[in-house]
Design an enzyme around this catalytic site. Structure first.
Site, PDB file in Angstrom:
ATOM      1  N   HIS A 159     -30.517  21.605 -10.643  1.00 56.27           N
ATOM      2  CA  HIS A 159     -30.658  20.176 -10.909  1.00 56.27           C
ATOM      3  C   HIS A 159     -31.691  19.928 -12.011  1.00 56.27           C
ATOM      4  O   HIS A 159     -31.451  19.154 -12.951  1.00 56.27           O
ATOM      5  CB  HIS A 159     -31.069  19.475  -9.607  1.00 56.27           C
ATOM      6  CG  HIS A 159     -31.123  17.988  -9.705  1.00 56.27           C
ATOM      7  ND1 HIS A 159     -31.641  17.197  -8.706  1.00 56.27           N
ATOM      8  CD2 HIS A 159     -30.736  17.131 -10.676  1.00 56.27           C
ATOM      9  CE1 HIS A 159     -31.566  15.928  -9.056  1.00 56.27           C
ATOM     10  NE2 HIS A 159     -31.014  15.858 -10.258  1.00 56.27           N
ATOM     11  N   GLU A 180     -30.336  20.946 -15.295  1.00 55.80           N
ATOM     12  CA  GLU A 180     -29.421  19.925 -15.823  1.00 55.80           C
ATOM     13  C   GLU A 180     -30.210  18.862 -16.597  1.00 55.80           C
ATOM     14  O   GLU A 180     -29.782  18.397 -17.658  1.00 55.80           O
ATOM     15  CB  GLU A 180     -28.638  19.294 -14.670  1.00 55.80           C
ATOM     16  CG  GLU A 180     -27.819  18.074 -15.035  1.00 55.80           C
ATOM     17  CD  GLU A 180     -27.907  16.984 -14.001  1.00 55.80           C
ATOM     18  OE1 GLU A 180     -28.216  15.832 -14.373  1.00 55.80           O
ATOM     19  OE2 GLU A 180     -27.688  17.279 -12.802  1.00 55.80           O
ATOM     20  N   HIS A 181     -31.379  18.482 -16.086  1.00 53.75           N
ATOM     21  CA  HIS A 181     -32.212  17.487 -16.763  1.00 53.75           C
ATOM     22  C   HIS A 181     -32.838  18.053 -18.033  1.00 53.75           C
ATOM     23  O   HIS A 181     -32.783  17.435 -19.101  1.00 53.75           O
ATOM     24  CB  HIS A 181     -33.335  17.015 -15.827  1.00 53.75           C
ATOM     25  CG  HIS A 181     -32.901  15.987 -14.831  1.00 53.75           C
ATOM     26  ND1 HIS A 181     -33.451  14.738 -14.773  1.00 53.75           N
ATOM     27  CD2 HIS A 181     -31.978  16.021 -13.841  1.00 53.75           C
ATOM     28  CE1 HIS A 181     -32.892  14.035 -13.794  1.00 53.75           C
ATOM     29  NE2 HIS A 181     -31.995  14.808 -13.209  1.00 53.75           N
ATOM     30  N   GLU A 227     -36.911  11.603  -7.721  1.00 53.15           N
ATOM     31  CA  GLU A 227     -35.505  11.305  -7.439  1.00 53.15           C
ATOM     32  C   GLU A 227     -35.106  11.854  -6.073  1.00 53.15           C
ATOM     33  O   GLU A 227     -34.478  11.163  -5.272  1.00 53.15           O
ATOM     34  CB  GLU A 227     -34.613  11.920  -8.515  1.00 53.15           C
ATOM     35  CG  GLU A 227     -33.125  11.739  -8.236  1.00 53.15           C
ATOM     36  CD  GLU A 227     -32.238  12.574  -9.151  1.00 53.15           C
ATOM     37  OE1 GLU A 227     -31.025  12.632  -8.895  1.00 53.15           O
ATOM     38  OE2 GLU A 227     -32.760  13.172 -10.116  1.00 53.15           O
TER      39      GLU A 227
END
Length: 1466
Positions: free
Chosen positions: A114, A117-118, A215
């Site tokens: 994750h 991905e950022h 998040e």
């Protein structure tokens, strides 16, 4: 996801749609297929020069396959050098799509996939600018840009209608995934970092920050997300699914920058990639660019490891899961969830998962499904658990079924229903018409066209393609439908056998029970704090200096103006100069306006209608949202709700009502409010669709109370889940509600106010009044008086559609009237509003809204552009990059509003300040023409987004904006200048006369202290759901005022004051003491439908306004104390455990007990909790006794200094008490040899602090700085001193909120006495005979008082008990004899005796009424006690103290069972 999302993409409508087949999946071994390789595909757009077996730009064409079902041609290719897989979908669709995906299989829960991905999108080799992804959002006309992390894959999709834009984005995306910079600073920003609370001061404490960190904290605050994570990780534990790919917040803190780079090197390689393109652009152009610029530079390697199938279990398993409490739960005791998950087929078995998705819909979809009947309709819970359904995200597909909003006692019942329902299906199967309805949904979904078809297909094929399935075969839906039909024909038990195989006989299943934990967030905070302390404790001074320096470097990077020259961009000249013109015909059908749009709808007719509600009475308008929700789900004509649902599913894509609210394009004070109704169907089913609408309009069946209850409870569950998903939308809606009439109505119809109203209805358990309102709405509204309609049809079906519509219109009552659709509200007065909705979540959703401009205003275009500039150039860097929020920005809407917002934000008031700073930044105009151009492009992305055939003309029909007005607005956007931006910023945003601000999130000391904020915290300790103390106080004061006759006099004066005549006659037979079941129901807040309405309201009000009592008893360790009663043991053991726990959490080692008594509690705290305790007591004897006990029998393992010490507190006055305590504490610290500053924090405690002592202790707690925590159990409310004047000296009420309600009810001293009585649960422990004896004694005593008043006699007790209780059983004559002597009545005994007997005989009939009065006092007692305790909590909160109430004792043992908890902020 496979078919599940594929058919979702086919089904997505721009208009409300009913249930269609939600998911379809794809799976295991290959089955025979009708796929053929051909070079003669009918759809050849962009692939004319492509043939099977040929090589183009390093790619070999493996197959070309026509899929007639979806009007497309699929081309499969392989990159020869790297082995990269490629799928191209050729289709006549200008919304072209690209996606590249990788199999990513994390081996831990650090969120590495994750965070990668950022960070991959934060700068690359060719595009080294900071965060090119977000910068490209403003340099593009993309219709979609994003990236997603799945459980074992990561994808990067985008879509655009512009060929130049497509190439720009393709370059940026490919460079990001194959050549990312992966800078350490990007990792620190996007992942996690240690940073000083004040980034500019190294002396401030360190804290955790990071975009993904925050998040995922927000994600895990959602119970449904947490439950889903636990299910996947425990159901498929042996490989990658045993970890959280998104990242467990506390595990994210273990990830290193090097691990991130290693993960990229292993997984982000062409050999592990899957490329997807879609649309009408030439395939060879894509291939050339991808190969020449990227793939040719790589060599083939082994792809990422395959995910194995989970080894099947031989025994089921069970887990327990904790979650935060739901502050909006209609019944606080019903917050558990019980679910069962099953592992099913391999995702690669395409046909089998197709069948399983159908099976899932048959099992759970709609009121005709067995689980709907057996799980939902008994109203055990508030609806399906959000995790319910078939899931094909993972290699092994799964199915989950369960219920949310369940009482803990009903968990096993739910699990038993699940088992029995599967067994029932194995016996009975599914009706043929139900299966046909589901298959019809598939047929309709295949034909339905959406604007994002290609994008949805990319995301939905990824999971099965990721595991080696042929994605093209997954597209052949009709062949699978036919195979399914054939299997049913060949074997009538086909589906029964599937249910037996996958559910009844399946041992690989997991039972999960999720229960609320009031300390859930506190525990997470403590775990995070422990990790922070460990990390900080391991740091040297050099480490801390290095961290500070690195964060300064990050801050400098974030503050630096980003150089975007390296990034490709579009220009305004790339935007089409002409807006699309939609040909529309406007006619009237029997006087009803009709708009017709002839469109290529692929054999489907789309129908829309609007019913204007301007003439509807205001008292009914408030119920319109619930009417719209329920209208097509209650039954119509000769059909009950099951039959209606069956016909809707069999003949249409759904019949729906929805709210319609639109502002006048030229004025925010004018609006159209109404109900929208819509449906669509295959052209062959037109007569059936309009016949169904005819039944709904003419014979709506709004009579089934149980059905409405089911719908309401399911809605409650859905709304509760939506708050954490879309908190920023709720914040913006509420913030706007004080600014315009439409915004106010929107808040009532879909905002937080609406959620609260729905939950309040669910609390009452009274649904007939709502049904009555709905019937009134139907009679007023379901007519053609204020109706208008629209059809989107093909030219071939137009005539038939109009004909069928005319038949429907002719059947509807009423006469069309020509009237202006607009309502003008000139009375609405905008106002300033600042609201904080306190919720138990770790992140905030914030919004600030200001008045803007209407659509036709020349200022609307510059405001839209200004919002874009603010978002990209100021708010994104400040709120996301620096602040760590997941998102934030600004928007200008046609509703006449300008809104700021943040999403999953660790900050709140700081972000509001950032909104204000954004205005000053914009006025300085520190931006260039390039920034203005980018902002314009961002606006055009939205307004020129593709519209499917079903949505053509809807802008005019629903919003009354013509194509000409739209074209004019587009031109205004193009013409916006910097001067326009500065002007509108100054005029609208700099010093607005009114504004709305809303925070949804955790407690905040500043808002609590600031009276300008309206703080709405959910008082979770009450049965009813109250977010605002003023509402609670208003309702409580009103109830006590309306029914003050119940308590306003002493029971001895009941007859003398004529109190019994106030009791409604029809209440008496229901609440007499022999009506035990009725009384038990009333105490629980339950009612019988046959009860009078006023009694029902009273019972429900008493329950809602009372503190929540849990009857579950804790197991206790018996004390060694001798001659100590069980009640005291119960109190000391439970209270000491709570004190020890709270002190440990706050790292407090010193406790001061005011009113220590004999010291049992303090000795327990020192012996068992390792605490220093100072016990203060006024009674010298008790001080001596407690001291002796403290020094005796001290366990050897107790440190010498950890003792309870007792001192006498000689209280002379409240004024001197503070000084005395400070002096005593100082001396105590001296004895303990504590000399350093600051002195250690103290916890103040009080067990059964009597009368006024409790509020006095609260004031001491606030005033003495040493005290950080307070735990206080109050009692003896009847000893509270209250004087009518001067009010300032009174200790009730304490809070300003209650004082403002003028809480001085008649008989307030007797209200205190009522609050001090035993609780209903304690009272109910008596048997009926004892209750009757008590009532009889009260009755007899009041007769004596009545006689004394009449005779002018003053009753004086001659002994402590003038009449012994047990003597009442012998009757009034014996009672009289006792009373005459016991009260020393003067004169002749015989005269007194006879007169008393006469009074008795004339009033004997009132005994039943007195029994009822006693029951009413029992019901009202918890309301009185709650008022006193809640007043104290609100008082503390008004003074900036975090305060709450918690049940600590079993009220059947110790009636004063609540502790007031208070914490000072740091």
């Amino acid at each position: 996801m496979g078919y599940s999302h594929l058919l979702n993409s086919l089904n997505r409508l721009k208009v409300p749609a009913n249930r269609v087949l939600k998911c379809f999946s794809s799976n295991k071994r290959a089955v025979s297929s009708v796929l053929t390789n051909t070079n003669e595909a009918k759809v050849k757009v962009g692939i004319n020069d492509i043939s099977v077996g040929s090589e183009y730009e390093g790619f070999e064409v493996k197959s070309i396959q026509e899929v007639q079902d979806l009007a497309l041609t699929a081309v499969r290719l392989t990159h020869q050098k790297t082995g990269a897989d490629y799928l191209h979908i050729a289709r006549e669709d200008s919304n072209n799509v690209f996606c590249v995906g990788f199999r990513t299989t994390p081996k831990d829960s650090t969120g590495v996939s994750h965070i990668l991905e950022h960070t991959a999108l934060c700068g690359s080799k060719q595009y080294p600018a900071r965060d090119p992804f977000f910068k490209m959002l403003n340099r593009s006309l993309s219709t979609f840009m994003n990236a997603m992390t799945g459980p074992d894959y990561t994808i990067y999709p985008f879509s655009s209608q512009n060929s130049k834009d497509f190439k720009n984005l393709l370059s940026v995306y490919l460079d990001a995934v194959f050549y990312p910079k992966l800078r350490e600073l990007d990792f620190l920003q996007e992942g996690w970092r240690l940073e000083n609370e004040n980034p500019l001061s190294q002396d401030t404490p360190l804290q955790f920050k990071g975009v993904v960190f925050n998040e995922m904290k927000g994600a895990f605050s959602d119970p449904s997300y947490g439950l889903n994570q636990h299910l996947v990780r425990n159901l498929l534990p042996s490989h990658t699914y045993g970890n959280c790919s998104g990242g467990d917040p506390l595990k994210i803190l273990d990830l290193t920058w090097q691990q991130l780079k290693d993960f990229h090197a292993k997984h982000y390689h062409p050999s592990n990639s899957r490329f997807y393109t879609y649309g009408d652009m030439p395939l060879r152009d894509h291939l050339q660019f991808i190969n020449q610029n990227y793939l040719k530079s790589f060599e083939q390697i082994s792809p990422s490891e395959e995910v194995p199938n989970e080894k099947r279990w031989v025994q089921p398993r069970r887990i327990s899961v904790d979650a935060r409490e739901d502050p909006f739960a209609p019944n606080p005791e019903k917050q558990a969830s019980a679910v069962v998950s099953y592992v099913l087929a391999d995702i690669n078995d395409l046909y089998e998962t197709f069948v399983l998705q159908i099976l899932s819909e048959l099992l759970t979809g709609g009121p005709n499904s067995p689980f709907y009947r057996n799980l939902l309709e008994p109203n055990i819970g508030t609806g399906y658990s959000p995790v319910t359904g078939f899931d094909s995200h993972t290699k092994d597909t799964t199915f989950t079924i369960g219920l949310q909003g369940v009482h803990t006692n009903d968990v096993e019942k739910v699990l038993a229903i699940i088992r029995s329902t599967f067994e029932e299906v194995v016996r009975t199967g599914f009706p043929a018409e139900r299966i046909d309805a589901v298959l019809h949904s598939i047929e309709l979904a295949v034909k339905h066209q959406t604007s994002n078809f290609g994008l949805s297909m990319a995301m939905n094929l990824t999971p099965l393609w990721n595991h080696g399935s042929d994605p093209v075969e997954a597209l052949y839906i009709n062949s699978k439908v036919e195979k399914f039909r054939q299997n049913l024909r060949d074997n009538p038990d086909y589906l029964k056998n599937k249910v037996r195989q996958y559910f009844v006989d399946n041992t690989h299943k997991l039972v999960a029970v999720m229960q609320p934990d009031k300390d859930f967030e506190t525990k997470l905070e403590q775990q995070e704090k422990t990790i922070l302390e460990a990390k900080c404790g391991a740091l040297t001074d050099e480490d801390k200096a290095s961290i500070f320096a690195k964060n300064q470097e990050l801050l400098a990077m974030q503050s630096k103006v980003n150089d975007t020259e390296c990034l490709p961009t579009l220009h305004l000249s790339d935007i089409s100069s002409q807006a699309e013109q939609v040909k529309l015909d406007h006619v009237k059908i029997l006087g009803v306006p009709l708009q017709v749009a002839v469109q290529p709808t692929n054999g489907i007719t789309y129908f829309h209608g609007v019913l204007n509600t301007a003439d509807l009475p205001d008292k009914l308008k408030i119920h319109l949202p619930l009417f719209a929700m329920a209208a097509t789900k209650m039954g119509a004509g000769d059909m009950d709700y099951r039959q209606l649902d069956q016909q809707i599913e069999h003949k249409t894509g759904g019949l729906c009502f929805g709210m319609h609210l639109t502002e006048g394009p030229g004025s925010v004070r004018s609006f159209e409010q109404g109900i929208q109704f819509s449906s669509h169907c295959l052209d062959r089913n037109l007569p059936d669709m309009f016949q169904l609408w005819q039944s709904v309009f003419n014979r709506l069946r709004l009579v089934d109370e149980n059905r409405l209850e089911t719908l309401i409870r399911n809605l409650v569950g859905d709304l509760g889940n939506s708050l954490t998903h879309s908190g920023h939308h709720y914040a913006m809606t509420h913030a706007a509600s004080s600014l315009t009439p439409t915004a106010h109505l929107k808040e009532l119809d879909e905002g937080v106010t609406y959620i609260r109203r729905v939950k309040a209805i669910a609390e009452t358990n009274q649904f007939e009044p709502l049904l009555e309102c709905m019937r009134d709405i139907a009679s007023h509204l379901l007519v053609k008086n204020n109706m208008r309609c629209a059809l989107n049809v093909t030219s071939d079906s137009r005539e038939e559609a109009v004909k069928q519509l005319e038949g429907f219109v002719s059947s509807v009552k009423g006469s069309p009237v020509d009237q202006d659709v607009w309502t003008v509200d000139n009375e609405f007065q905008p106002s300033v509003q600042r609201s904080h909705y306190v919720l138990p979540v770790p992140v905030n959703f914030t919004s600030k809204v200001l008045p803007g401009a209407s659509y036709l205003s020349p200022d609307f275009a510059p405001l839209r552009v200004l919002a874009g500039i603010m978002s990209s150039k100021f708010l994104h860097p400040e709120i996301r990059e620096k602040g760590g929020a997941y998102g934030g920005g600004a928007s200008a809407s046609a509703t006449g509003l300008f809104s700021f917002y943040s999403y999953r934000d660790p900050k709140s008031l700081e972000t509001i300040d950032t909104f204000d700073r954004a205005v000053e930044w914009a006025i300085k105009a520190d931006y260039n023409d390039e920034a203005i151009k980018e902002a314009k492009l961002r606006v055009f992305q939205k307004i020129d987004a593709p519209t499917p055939p079903s949505g053509k003309g809807m802008r005019l029909f629903l919003s009354h904006i013509s194509d000409e007005q739209f074209a004019a607005h587009r031109q205004q956007l193009v013409n916006v200048t910097k001067d326009d931006l500065v002007r509108v910023c100054q005029e609208y945003l700099r010093q607005p006369a009114v504004q709305g601000v809303t925070i949804i999130g955790p407690p905040n000391d500043t808002t609590a202290r600031d009276s300008s904020w309206n703080v709405s915290f959910v008082m979770e300790f009450l049965n009813g759901q109250y977010e605002r103390d003023d509402v609670y106080f208003r309702e409580t004061v009103q109830l006590l005022s309306d029914f003050n006759w119940i308590y306003k006099c002493r029971n001895t004066d009941i007859l003398a004051d004529g109190i019994l005549h106030f009791i409604p006659a029809d209440w008496i037979p229901i609440l007499q003491l022999n009506c035990f079941e009725n009384i038990q129901m009333a105490i629980k807040g339950e009612i019988n439908p046959s009860w009078p309405l006023d009694l029902t309201k009273f019972v429900i009000s008493c329950w809602r306004l009372s503190l929540r009592i849990n009857l579950a008893q804790k197991e206790e360790t018996l004390s060694k104390w001798k001659k100590v009663n069980p009640k005291k043991i119960h109190e000391v053991v439970n209270f000491s455990q709570l004190i020890g726990k709270k002190c440990a959490e706050k790292e407090i080692k010193h406790v001061v007990d005011i009113g220590a008594g004999l010291g049992y509690l303090d000795k327990e705290l020192s012996d068992r909790c390792d605490l220093h305790v100072l016990g203060l007591e006024r009674d010298a004897y008790r001080v001596l006794a407690a001291s002796q006990r403290a020094t005796a029998d001290t366990p050897e393992n107790v440190p010498t200094r950890c003792r309870a010490i007792f001192k006498e507190l000689a209280v002379k006055s409240e004024d001197t008490l503070e000084d005395q305590i400070e002096s005593v504490v100082a001396n105590w610290f001296g004895e303990l040899k504590i000399e350093h500053e600051p002195s250690p924090p103290l916890c103040m405690i009080g067990l059964h602090s009597c009368g006024d002592l409790s509020p006095i202790m609260m004031k001491l707690f606030m005033n003495i700085r040493h005290f950080h925590s307070l735990l206080l159990v109050s009692c003896c409310y009847h000893r509270m001193d209250w004087k009518k004047e001067p009010v300032v000296d009174n200790l009730f009420p304490l809070s300003n909120s209650l004082k403002s309600k003028h809480c001085e009810p008649e008989g307030i001293q007797n209200l205190f006495r009522l609050a001090a009585q035993e609780t209903p649960n304690h009272w109910m422990q008596q048997n009926t005979l004892n209750c009757k004896r008590q009532a009889q004694h009260t009755f007899y005593r009041s007769l004596v008082q009545l006689y004394a008043n009449r005779e002018g006699i003053q009753l004086l007790k001659q002994q402590r008990k003038p009449v012994k209780m047990q003597n009442t059983s012998a009757g009034f004559e014996e009672y009289v004899d006792q009373a005459i002597h016991g009260f020393g009545l003067p004169g002749q005994v015989a005269d007194h005796r006879q007169k008393l007997l006469n009074i008795y005989h004339s009033n004997a009939h009132l005994l039943a009424a007195l029994e009822t009065l006693i029951v009413l006092q029992v019901l009202l007692q918890p309301v009185a006690e709650a008022l006193i305790l809640v007043d104290r909590v609100v008082y503390l909160r008004e003074n900036g103290i975090d305060a709450s109430l918690q049940q600590i004792f079993d009220d059947r043992i110790s009636p004063r069972c609540f502790v007031t908890l208070a914490e000072k902020s740091k």
